[in-house]
Motif scaffolding. Structure first.
Motif, PDB file in Angstrom:
ATOM      1  N   ASP A  87      57.080 -48.667  31.418  1.00  0.00           N
ATOM      2  CA  ASP A  87      56.315 -48.955  32.639  1.00  0.00           C
ATOM      3  C   ASP A  87      55.281 -47.868  32.950  1.00  0.00           C
ATOM      4  O   ASP A  87      54.799 -47.768  34.087  1.00  0.00           O
ATOM      5  CB  ASP A  87      57.269 -49.177  33.828  1.00  0.00           C
ATOM      6  CG  ASP A  87      58.215 -47.998  34.057  1.00  0.00           C
ATOM      7  OD1 ASP A  87      58.134 -47.012  33.296  1.00  0.00           O
ATOM      8  OD2 ASP A  87      59.036 -48.074  35.001  1.00  0.00           O
ATOM      9  N   LEU A  96      50.216 -51.709  35.341  1.00  0.00           N
ATOM     10  CA  LEU A  96      51.621 -51.406  35.055  1.00  0.00           C
ATOM     11  C   LEU A  96      52.220 -50.408  36.058  1.00  0.00           C
ATOM     12  O   LEU A  96      53.437 -50.363  36.244  1.00  0.00           O
ATOM     13  CB  LEU A  96      51.675 -50.803  33.642  1.00  0.00           C
ATOM     14  CG  LEU A  96      52.926 -50.925  32.808  1.00  0.00           C
ATOM     15  CD1 LEU A  96      53.348 -52.369  32.650  1.00  0.00           C
ATOM     16  CD2 LEU A  96      52.665 -50.293  31.430  1.00  0.00           C
ATOM     17  N   LYS A 146      52.202 -50.549  39.160  1.00  0.00           N
ATOM     18  CA  LYS A 146      52.871 -51.266  40.267  1.00  0.00           C
ATOM     19  C   LYS A 146      54.321 -51.526  39.874  1.00  0.00           C
ATOM     20  O   LYS A 146      55.236 -51.396  40.674  1.00  0.00           O
ATOM     21  CB  LYS A 146      52.160 -52.599  40.537  1.00  0.00           C
ATOM     22  CG  LYS A 146      50.796 -52.426  41.149  1.00  0.00           C
ATOM     23  CD  LYS A 146      50.237 -53.790  41.534  1.00  0.00           C
ATOM     24  CE  LYS A 146      48.740 -53.744  41.697  1.00  0.00           C
ATOM     25  NZ  LYS A 146      48.068 -54.917  41.161  1.00  0.00           N
ATOM     26  N   GLN A 147      54.507 -51.918  38.619  1.00  0.00           N
ATOM     27  CA  GLN A 147      55.856 -52.146  38.093  1.00  0.00           C
ATOM     28  C   GLN A 147      56.654 -50.838  38.095  1.00  0.00           C
ATOM     29  O   GLN A 147      57.829 -50.808  38.457  1.00  0.00           O
ATOM     30  CB  GLN A 147      55.730 -52.679  36.656  1.00  0.00           C
ATOM     31  CG  GLN A 147      57.032 -53.122  36.040  1.00  0.00           C
ATOM     32  CD  GLN A 147      57.565 -54.381  36.713  1.00  0.00           C
ATOM     33  OE1 GLN A 147      56.804 -55.312  36.955  1.00  0.00           O
ATOM     34  NE2 GLN A 147      58.853 -54.388  37.045  1.00  0.00           N
ATOM     35  N   GLN A 148      55.985 -49.759  37.709  1.00  0.00           N
ATOM     36  CA  GLN A 148      56.640 -48.447  37.678  1.00  0.00           C
ATOM     37  C   GLN A 148      57.129 -48.068  39.083  1.00  0.00           C
ATOM     38  O   GLN A 148      58.263 -47.621  39.270  1.00  0.00           O
ATOM     39  CB  GLN A 148      55.620 -47.407  37.184  1.00  0.00           C
ATOM     40  CG  GLN A 148      56.180 -46.031  36.963  1.00  0.00           C
ATOM     41  CD  GLN A 148      55.052 -45.029  36.689  1.00  0.00           C
ATOM     42  OE1 GLN A 148      54.911 -44.036  37.387  1.00  0.00           O
ATOM     43  NE2 GLN A 148      54.240 -45.278  35.673  1.00  0.00           N
ATOM     44  N   ASN A 163      60.077 -50.337  39.920  1.00  0.00           N
ATOM     45  CA  ASN A 163      61.282 -49.980  39.149  1.00  0.00           C
ATOM     46  C   ASN A 163      61.948 -48.719  39.685  1.00  0.00           C
ATOM     47  O   ASN A 163      63.156 -48.600  39.694  1.00  0.00           O
ATOM     48  CB  ASN A 163      60.928 -49.692  37.681  1.00  0.00           C
ATOM     49  CG  ASN A 163      60.519 -50.942  36.924  1.00  0.00           C
ATOM     50  OD1 ASN A 163      60.703 -52.051  37.411  1.00  0.00           O
ATOM     51  ND2 ASN A 163      59.938 -50.762  35.745  1.00  0.00           N
ATOM     52  N   ASP A 167      54.856 -59.049  30.840  1.00  0.00           N
ATOM     53  CA  ASP A 167      55.573 -59.110  32.101  1.00  0.00           C
ATOM     54  C   ASP A 167      56.287 -57.761  32.334  1.00  0.00           C
ATOM     55  O   ASP A 167      57.403 -57.553  31.874  1.00  0.00           O
ATOM     56  CB  ASP A 167      56.585 -60.270  32.011  1.00  0.00           C
ATOM     57  CG  ASP A 167      57.207 -60.534  33.363  1.00  0.00           C
ATOM     58  OD1 ASP A 167      56.700 -59.984  34.370  1.00  0.00           O
ATOM     59  OD2 ASP A 167      58.212 -61.265  33.407  1.00  0.00           O
ATOM     60  N   GLY A 168      55.617 -56.844  33.012  1.00  0.00           N
ATOM     61  CA  GLY A 168      56.209 -55.545  33.326  1.00  0.00           C
ATOM     62  C   GLY A 168      56.255 -54.574  32.169  1.00  0.00           C
ATOM     63  O   GLY A 168      56.932 -53.549  32.233  1.00  0.00           O
ATOM     64  N   CYS A 169      55.571 -54.869  31.094  1.00  0.00           N
ATOM     65  CA  CYS A 169      55.521 -53.945  29.952  1.00  0.00           C
ATOM     66  C   CYS A 169      54.308 -54.292  29.092  1.00  0.00           C
ATOM     67  O   CYS A 169      53.601 -55.260  29.372  1.00  0.00           O
ATOM     68  CB  CYS A 169      56.800 -54.054  29.116  1.00  0.00           C
ATOM     69  SG  CYS A 169      56.982 -55.657  28.357  1.00  0.00           S
TER      70      CYS A 169
END
Ligand code: NAP
Length: 350
Positions: free
Chosen positions: A114, A129, A131-133, A136, A218-220
Motif C-alpha cells: 500500500d 494508493l 488513501k488505502q495506506q 489500512n 484494488d488496494g495494491c
C-alpha cells in the motif's frame, strides 16, 4: 499566491540530504525549516554537523538551523527522508503514524503493497494508493517513495514504451560513486577500475521496475508482467548513472513509433506545471557519443533523463542508453516532485 508549506529533511547531513537543501532553496511552495540527522549531529548548528560537499556555498537558510533528533514532535507536516536505510524503517513509520507525510528515498518501504513507488511522469495514478495506506493503518499522514536511482533512469526510458507491450528487458548500469553516499566507495577500489557488484541493486531494479510500470488494482499494484534482468556496476564517475537497455515487445512497433514515443513523452507533472517538472522529461539525442555523465547529467537542472543510441537490437527489438542524475532525478529532485504532486492533487487539504 501559491500555497506555502513548511518541510523538513531527515538525514539532512548526507549526500542526498544536501541535495534536498540545495534544491529547496527558493522553492515557491516548500519552505525548509527543520533538519534531522543522527544523534552524532543532533544539537549542533547545521554548519558544524555537516561537511558541505556540493558545488557552491551552503545555502544561507540552513546556516542558523540546529539539527534535531529524528523524532516527530515539532517537525513540519512534510518531511523528506534521506536517511541511512539501516534506520529508516522505524523512523519513517513513526513520522507517518504521528500524522506527517514522509517522502522517502530509502528502499525500506518501497515494496509494501500500500506504499506508492512513484515516478510521476510514468505512474502518477499510483499516488491514490496512499488513501488505502491511511485506511489500512489508521494514519492521517503517509509514506510515499521514489525508486532506486538507476530504476528512475530505466523506468523513464520504458514508460513511453509501455504502450507497445513490454515483454523482456535486459539492462546494464554504470553507476556513479555519489550513489554510495559519503565516503562511499574507497578511492583505492574505484579509481581506474570497475566494480561489478552493488549489493541488492539488481534485485531492486527488477522488482521496482515491475511495480512502477504496473497497474493500480484494488488496494495494491498489479506488477507489469515482464521479465527484467539487471547487471549493476560501479564506475569512477562522480554524478550520473548510465543505463544501457535492450527491450522486447509483444510485436515490433517499428523504429518511427519508438522515436515518436520518446520525443512526445510528457506526464502529469508537465500537465500540472509542477515547479520541479522539466519541460522535456525525456530528451532523445542523436549524437552517437551521447549521453555522457559529465555532459548530460545536469540536463533540465538534473531532472531530465537523456536518451541516446536508439537502434535496433539483434536479440530483442530495440536498444538505447539512458543517463540519469542519481542524486537529483534519482533521489532528492524525485522526492520534491512527489511532494509537489501530493500538493497539486489536493492530498494535504484532504
Ligand atoms: P549518506 O551520505 O551516508 O547519509 C546518510 C544520512 O543518514 C546522514 O544524514 C546521517 O546523519 C543519517 N543517519 C545515519 N544514522 C542515523 C540515525 N540513527 N538516525 C537518523 N539519521 C541517521 O547517504 P546518502 O547517499 O545521502 O543516502 C541516503 C538515503 O537515500 C539512503 O537510504 C540511500 O540508499 C538513498 N538513496 C541514495 C541515492 C544516491 O544517489 N546517493 C539515490 C537514491 C536513494 P549523520 O551525518 O548524523 O550520521
Amino acid at each position: 499566491m501559491a500555497q506555502t508549506i513548511e518541510v523538513g529533511v531527515l538525514g539532512a547531513t548526507g549526500m542526498v540530504g544536501q541535495q534536498f537543501i540545495r534544491l529547496l532553496e527558493g522553492h515557491p511552495q516548500l519552505k525548509l525549516t527543520w533538519l534531522g540527522a543522527s544523534d552524532r549531529s543532533a544539537g549542533k548548528l547545521y554548519p558544524e554537523a555537516c561537511s558541505w560537499r556540493l558545488d557552491g556555498p551552503m545555502p544561507a537558510m540552513v546556516r542558523g538551523l540546529t539539527v534535531k533528533e529524528c523524532k516527530p514532535a515539532g517537525a513540519p507536516p512534510i518531511v523528506f527522508s534521506a536517511m541511512d536505510a539501516s534506520v529508516a524503517t522505524e523512523i519513517e513509520r513513526a513520522f507517518a503514524e504521528a500524522g506527517h507525510w514522509v517522502i522517502s528515498n530509502s528502499r525500506n518501504h518501497r515494496m509494501e503493497h500500500d506504499v506508492p513507488l512513484l515516478v510521476p511522469e510514468v505512474n502518477a495514478l499510483h499516488l491514490a494508493l496512499v488513501k488505502q495506506q491511511q485506511a489500512n493503518r489508521g494514519w492521517k499522514g503517509g509514506i510515499l517513495t521514489n525508486p532506486n536511482c538507476s530504476t528512475v533512469g530505466l523506468t523513464m526510458g520504458l514508460g513511453p514504451l509501455r504502450q507497445f507491450g513490454i515483454q523482456r528487458v535486459l539492462v546494464a548500469t554504470m553507476q556513479a560513486v555519489s550513489g554510495a553516499g559519503y565516503p562511499g566507495v574507497a578511492s583505492l577500489d574505484i579509481l581506474g577500475n570497475v566494480v561489478p557488484y552493488i549489493g541488492g541493486e539488481e534485485e531492486k531494479m527488477q522488482t521496482e521496475t515491475q511495480k512502477i510500470l504496473g497497474a493500480l488494482g484494488d488496494g495494491c499494484i498489479v506488477p507489469l508482467d515482464a521479465k527484467v534482468s539487471a547487471h549493476c556496476n560501479r564506475v569512477p564517475v562522480i554524478d550520473g548513472h548510465t543505463v544501457a537497455v535492450s527491450v522486447e515487445f509483444a510485436k515490433d512497433p517499428g523504429m518511427d513509433a519508438v522515436r515518436d514515443a520518446f520525443t512526445r513523452f510528457r506526464g502529469r507533472p508537465q500537465e500540472l506545471n509542477l515547479p520541479s517538472a522539466p519541460t522535456t522529461p525525456v530528451l532523445l539525442v542523436d549524437d552517437p557519443t551521447r549521453p555522457q555523465p559529465r555532459r548530460d547529467a545536469m540536463a533540465g537542472n538534473g531532472m531530465t533523463v537523456t536518451m541516446g543510441r536508439l537502434r535496433p537490437c539483434e536479440v530483442f527489438h530495440y536498444k538505447f542508453v539512458a543517463l540519469v542524475h542519481n542524486t537529483i532525478r534519482g533521489a532528492a529532485g524525485a522526492a520534491i516532485l512527489n511532494a509537489e504532486l501530493l500538493l497539486a492533487e489536493g492530498y494535504l487539504n484532504a
